[in-house]
Scaffold this active site. Structure first.
Site, PDB file in Angstrom:
ATOM      1  CG  HIS A 186       8.034   0.067  -9.519  1.00  0.00           C
ATOM      2  ND1 HIS A 186       9.184   0.282  -8.821  1.00  0.00           N
ATOM      3  CD2 HIS A 186       7.254  -0.695  -8.707  1.00  0.00           C
ATOM      4  CE1 HIS A 186       9.105  -0.336  -7.650  1.00  0.00           C
ATOM      5  NE2 HIS A 186       7.953  -0.940  -7.567  1.00  0.00           N
ATOM      6  CG  HIS A 211       3.961   0.475  -8.000  1.00  0.00           C
ATOM      7  ND1 HIS A 211       3.801  -0.520  -8.919  1.00  0.00           N
ATOM      8  CD2 HIS A 211       4.294  -0.147  -6.838  1.00  0.00           C
ATOM      9  CE1 HIS A 211       4.048  -1.694  -8.349  1.00  0.00           C
ATOM     10  NE2 HIS A 211       4.332  -1.504  -7.073  1.00  0.00           N
ATOM     11  CG  ASP A 265       6.800  -7.406  -2.864  1.00  0.00           C
ATOM     12  OD1 ASP A 265       6.271  -7.844  -3.896  1.00  0.00           O
ATOM     13  OD2 ASP A 265       6.962  -6.187  -2.625  1.00  0.00           O
ATOM     14  NE  ARG A 267       5.598  -4.467   0.278  1.00  0.00           N
ATOM     15  CZ  ARG A 267       6.822  -4.637   0.740  1.00  0.00           C
ATOM     16  NH1 ARG A 267       7.242  -3.964   1.792  1.00  0.00           N
ATOM     17  NH2 ARG A 267       7.653  -5.482   0.152  1.00  0.00           N
ATOM     18  CD  GLU A 293       3.336  -1.718  -3.163  1.00  0.00           C
ATOM     19  OE1 GLU A 293       4.218  -2.276  -2.491  1.00  0.00           O
ATOM     20  OE2 GLU A 293       3.440  -1.521  -4.383  1.00  0.00           O
ATOM     21  CE1 TYR A 336       7.333  -3.033   5.386  1.00  0.00           C
ATOM     22  CE2 TYR A 336       6.614  -0.726   5.309  1.00  0.00           C
ATOM     23  CZ  TYR A 336       6.641  -1.991   4.747  1.00  0.00           C
ATOM     24  OH  TYR A 336       5.983  -2.236   3.569  1.00  0.00           O
ATOM     25  CG  ASP A 367      31.884 -17.022 -21.516  1.00  0.00           C
ATOM     26  OD1 ASP A 367      31.585 -17.219 -20.314  1.00  0.00           O
ATOM     27  OD2 ASP A 367      32.347 -17.911 -22.253  1.00  0.00           O
ATOM     28  CD  GLU A 426       2.711  -5.071  -4.006  1.00  0.00           C
ATOM     29  OE1 GLU A 426       3.603  -5.823  -3.589  1.00  0.00           O
ATOM     30  OE2 GLU A 426       2.918  -4.142  -4.817  1.00  0.00           O
ATOM     31  CG  ASP A 466       4.217  -5.798  -6.990  1.00  0.00           C
ATOM     32  OD1 ASP A 466       4.717  -6.490  -6.094  1.00  0.00           O
ATOM     33  OD2 ASP A 466       4.393  -4.564  -7.091  1.00  0.00           O
ATOM     34  CG  HIS A 516       6.287   1.782   1.094  1.00  0.00           C
ATOM     35  ND1 HIS A 516       4.992   1.513   0.721  1.00  0.00           N
ATOM     36  CD2 HIS A 516       6.608   0.843   2.017  1.00  0.00           C
ATOM     37  CE1 HIS A 516       4.560   0.454   1.378  1.00  0.00           C
ATOM     38  NE2 HIS A 516       5.510   0.027   2.183  1.00  0.00           N
ATOM     39  CG  HIS A 558      13.820  -2.215  -2.369  1.00  0.00           C
ATOM     40  ND1 HIS A 558      14.220  -1.005  -2.881  1.00  0.00           N
ATOM     41  CD2 HIS A 558      12.478  -2.232  -2.510  1.00  0.00           C
ATOM     42  CE1 HIS A 558      13.159  -0.326  -3.294  1.00  0.00           C
ATOM     43  NE2 HIS A 558      12.091  -1.045  -3.075  1.00  0.00           N
TER      44      HIS A 558
END
Ligand code: GLY
Ligand code: MN
Ligand code: MN
Length: 438
Positions: free
Chosen positions: A360, A353, A259, A405, A383, A387, A38, A407, A270, A349, A242
């Protein structure tokens, strides 16, 4: 509300202008979601609903009817309820929605079955996004069918369903001055958090402990939540795009890729920064880092209304491919590697975006089969990354397990772009200086 009531009203007017007469737009609030048993997830309105209403209660439905004499903007919402308000908090109720959110009329959500079919009837076009909420789709079809059942008594069912998102998302793509101001503030809070994390990180710290520095800094400055789950990846975890597990120990000699960006009054920021856990880049880390950085600077330079959406990405691809050839991670012919996307092993990637109420954000990237031209007021991320998988034995050992990365968030201006996230350093010497605390 930092976006004032006039701006919400302007958005509804603009949308109704596009919809034209004889139409109706129906937009339900996002459903609530159970986390376990709940316990519910904290409620977050859908960005479309928020954009048009500024109203953040669940169990509501916004209806727009251009040209309707008795009011163009109708809302269905929860009623005031003393017991529910004692347990769960304040509700506006229909009266509050009229007084504080400028609805022309508002009704209890429990009355929607009786009232909404009458509002739909006689309108030719229904602007509604099918397929987002199966339960609401079913109810809407029920209301429309109840009108169809009565055609022999003269009822006029709508003839057409049109996607609401198409026009609405194009409006959302172009940010107003007030939106840019909010996004600048969100970016500044997130930038401060990255600086704080650079100063707080220590070998032996858990990734989630570094994450805590961000959360605290965001909330300290008025953000209620990150805009998305923070990625804090030490060493090879930085290669997992991710990665949100964030529960390993940060090691001396590794980089950490973070990130993380806050959400401020529903607007996202971001930012990614990659920095050495012990405060000093190693030679191979620095070589790859400076390559990513060079490509990022070039992409920001290319974020300009003279260019289309894909130009910054093309810049990144060219610079990274040449750099990987120079460092010996790629072998072969430059043109062929670009053509066959040979770089994708290390950069898989896109370069960015759209950014706004959603991290996004919405908006088309291609228009009539062409990359979309960049225009002032569009907000986006830049960004690039590299890798190198920890088990990639086609490259020299020194490169393996490095994930980087960088960004930033930018808004296109009439002669280039404004970097909203400029307050957080990204040059090697500047990062090392901040980490030393000097
Ligand atoms: N944080 C999600 C992204 O960078 O796209
Ligand atoms: Mn990001
Ligand atoms: Mn991003």
């Amino acid at each position: 509300m930092s976006i004032n009531r006039q701006e919400y009203a302007r958005r509804r007017q603009e949308l109704m202008g596009i919809m034209g007469p004889n139409s109706i737009a129906i937009l339900p609030a996002a459903p609530e979601h159970i986390r376990n048993r709940d316990v519910e997830y904290p409620y977050r309105p859908s960005s479309d609903f928020w954009y048009l209403t500024g109203f953040e209660e669940p169990e509501a439905v916004m209806v727009l009817m251009p040209g309707r004499e008795h009011g163009e903007y109708v809302m269905f919402c929860r009623e005031r309820d003393r017991t529910m308000e004692i347990w769960n908090g304040y509700r506006s109720g229909p009266e509050g929605v009229v007084n504080d959110f400028d609805a022309d009329d508002a009704f209890p959500i429990g009355d929607i079955d009786e009232i909404l079919p009458g509002l739909i009837e006689g309108r030719e076009r229904v602007y509604y996004d099918l397929g987002m909420d199966a339960e609401f789709d079913r109810r809407l079809m029920g209301w429309v069918n109840s009108i169809r059942d009565r055609v022999r008594s003269g009822a006029q069912p709508p003839g057409e369903f049109v996607a609401l998102a198409h026009h609405l998302h194009d409006m959302r793509l172009f940010k107003s001055a007030a939106e840019i101001k909010l996004m600048r503030k969100a970016a500044s809070i997130s930038a401060g958090a990255h600086v704080r994390a650079m100063q707080a990180v220590q070998p032996g710290m858990m990734e989630y402990q570094l994450e805590a520095e961000y959360i605290h800094e965001f909330m300290r400055h008025g953000s209620r939540s990150p805009a998305y789950p923070s990625i804090v990846g030490g060493g090879a975890n930085g290669c997992i795009l991710h990665y949100i597990d964030n529960r390993q120990k940060l090691k001396d000699g590794d980089l950490v890729l973070v990130d993380a960006g806050c959400e401020l009054e529903m607007y996202a920021s971001d930012i990614t920064r990659t920095f050495p856990v012990n405060g000093k880049f190693s030679k191979p880390q620095q070589a790859l880092y400076e390559l990513v950085l060079a490509s990022q600077y070039a992409a920001i330079e290319a974020t300009h209304p003279d260019n289309h959406w894909n130009v910054p990405h093309e810049q990144v691809v060219n610079i990274l491919t040449q750099g990987l050839l120079d460092l010996g991670l790629l072998k072969g012919d430059f043109n062929e590697l670009v053509e066959t996307e040979g770089y994708r092993r290390f950069f898989m990637h896109r370069t960015g975006h759209w950014l706004g109420l959603d991290v996004h954000d919405v908006g088309d990237y291609r228009v009539q089969d062409q990359w979309r031209q960049l225009e002032p007021g569009m907000a986006l991320t830049v960004e690039p990354g590299l890798y190198v998988a920890p088990d990639d034995d086609t490259v020299d050992e020194q490169w393996r397990g490095i994930g980087i990365r960088i960004e930033d968030d930018v808004v296109v201006t009439k002669d280039g772009c404004e970097v909203l996230t400029h307050e957080v350093p990204k040059d090697v010497a500047d990062i090392e200086r901040v980490m030393k605390g000097s």
